[in-house]
Enzyme design. Sequence first.
Site, PDB file in Angstrom:
ATOM      1  N   LYS A  22       0.835  -1.212   0.000  1.00 14.19           N
ATOM      2  CA  LYS A  22       0.000   0.000   0.000  1.00 14.19           C
ATOM      3  C   LYS A  22       0.867   1.258   0.000  1.00 14.19           C
ATOM      4  O   LYS A  22       0.650   2.173  -0.788  1.00 14.19           O
ATOM      5  CB  LYS A  22      -0.897  -0.016   1.249  1.00 14.19           C
ATOM      6  N   ASN A  23       1.849   1.295   0.898  1.00 15.91           N
ATOM      7  CA  ASN A  23       2.625   2.529   1.057  1.00 15.91           C
ATOM      8  C   ASN A  23       3.609   2.777  -0.075  1.00 15.91           C
ATOM      9  O   ASN A  23       4.233   3.833  -0.138  1.00 15.91           O
ATOM     10  CB  ASN A  23       3.350   2.535   2.408  1.00 15.91           C
ATOM     11  N   CYS A 116      -6.213   7.682   9.014  1.00 15.38           N
ATOM     12  CA  CYS A 116      -6.414   7.096  10.340  1.00 15.38           C
ATOM     13  C   CYS A 116      -6.272   8.147  11.432  1.00 15.38           C
ATOM     14  O   CYS A 116      -5.411   9.015  11.350  1.00 15.38           O
ATOM     15  CB  CYS A 116      -5.369   6.015  10.588  1.00 15.38           C
ATOM     16  N   ARG A 121      -0.943  14.362  12.991  1.00 18.20           N
ATOM     17  CA  ARG A 121      -0.586  14.210  11.582  1.00 18.20           C
ATOM     18  C   ARG A 121      -0.680  15.512  10.782  1.00 18.20           C
ATOM     19  O   ARG A 121      -1.413  15.606   9.787  1.00 18.20           O
ATOM     20  CB  ARG A 121      -1.418  13.116  10.920  1.00 18.20           C
ATOM     21  N   ASP A 305       3.843   0.972  12.062  1.00 16.12           N
ATOM     22  CA  ASP A 305       2.698   0.251  11.494  1.00 16.12           C
ATOM     23  C   ASP A 305       2.620  -1.204  11.959  1.00 16.12           C
ATOM     24  O   ASP A 305       1.651  -1.904  11.645  1.00 16.12           O
ATOM     25  CB  ASP A 305       2.749   0.296   9.954  1.00 16.12           C
ATOM     26  N   ARG A 397      -8.759  -0.921   4.392  1.00 12.79           N
ATOM     27  CA  ARG A 397      -7.935   0.163   3.835  1.00 12.79           C
ATOM     28  C   ARG A 397      -6.539  -0.351   3.465  1.00 12.79           C
ATOM     29  O   ARG A 397      -5.895   0.195   2.571  1.00 12.79           O
ATOM     30  CB  ARG A 397      -7.791   1.305   4.850  1.00 12.79           C
TER      31      ARG A 397
END
Length: 420
Positions: A22-23, A116, A121, A305, A397
């Site tokens: 994903k990242n 999230c 952030r 993560d 997600r």
Amino acid sequence: MESLLIHGGKRLEGTLRVDGAKNAALPILAASVLTENTVHLYDVPDILDVRRMADILSMLGCRTHWHGHELTVSGHSMCSSEMPDALSKQIRSSIFLLGPILSRFRRATVTYPGGCEIGLRPIDLHLSGLRALGVDVREEGGVIHCDGVNMHAGEVHLDYPSVGATENVIMAAMCLAGTTTIHNAAREPEIVDLCRFLTAMGGRIHGAGSATIQVDGVKRLHGADYTPMPDRIVAGTLLCAGAITGGCVELTNAPVDDMHAICAKLREMGCAICEAGDTICLQAPQRLNAFPILQTQPHPGFPTDMQAQMLALLSVAEGTGVIVENVFENRFTHAGDLNRMGARIICSGRTAIVRGVESLTGAHVTARDLRGGAALTLAGLVAQGETVVEHAELIDRGYEHFERQLCLLGADVTRKHTTA
Ligand code: UD1
């Protein structure tokens, strides 16, 4: 709402192939608008965040086409430099488009991104990095207007090695005449992967994976065919599923070289791990041992993560261990639900102290963020009785059919969809 229903107590065993990351896929998708040519991406994870990013690209005027796990993006028809407000608020990665849009149009309008709820952030590092490249940034009522008419290559120092800010500045600098140097850059493997993709598009980048990255601007970038790297967090989570159930899990297509921090902690807990090429195999002991301390750090430190998943493992390990979350300030939201399942976790600020218990009991719990949801699912795999993890759409997600993958390893997990 999506829920996962788990009947715990099954020992997981088997082999799975790790999906694309994903990242890596998200910034690569953002970077694909740096060219008017077509970009073909393979092994793209079909997960909610990637779908939303592709939707944002379509709303900006790009043509996107899914065929299984292949995703084609054509930026030729891209016509807008204004990020769609509602979609951008759903994923934080929408902010990755700021650099590429500026590169294409020399202007961009974005709203504060979502994602999230794991901390403040902010995006100050993204904006200060772009300012150092001559971008004029004005913020008005939650909307950020960027004027890049006077953009130039330059020296960027990041106060903190933010992954997203590093990626945004690299992408903004790709076609600026001269050399841009990023000091205190993030060193995550997904940044290296993004740079490989940009190089395949004709870009010139040195030092990716180190704290100093240099971008030599090129006139234009062209289309490319690319396969994003496999997901080290998905791989780590699946290893944890094997570890928490006393099982034996083999993963193929694993980014073995990028998983040292994760494997070191799992070994400390008593797991035997063998690596050969891109295959990794974990054999768990009957009961895990607690590690004394785990601290999350930017890469190559232990990834934030994976913190939630390790908290679940520590909950049932023998002994007492401490986890310190140094990257995000609000990332223990799953601890309360683990305690409802019988765990003994005390959280204070960025620290969690965990006294391992022999067993957990199934309960109705709620995913509050992506990795926290995965951690509660892991806990459900060893809990006695039934666990229901509500709001599993947050897990979607970042994990493609998480329940299906766990079932392939022998778990008893089903999905329930309820309408409000
Ligand atoms: C990326 C990852 C995410 C991972 C995180 C840290 C993607 C799509 N997401 O997120 O899964 O958890 O790296 O490894 O790649 N910060 C600021 N100002 C900024 C930017 C960040 O203060 O402008 C702070 C954040 O609040 C956080 C820390 O820096 O406390 C790390 O954030 P960052 O590295 O930017 O993470 P993301 O790129 O958002």
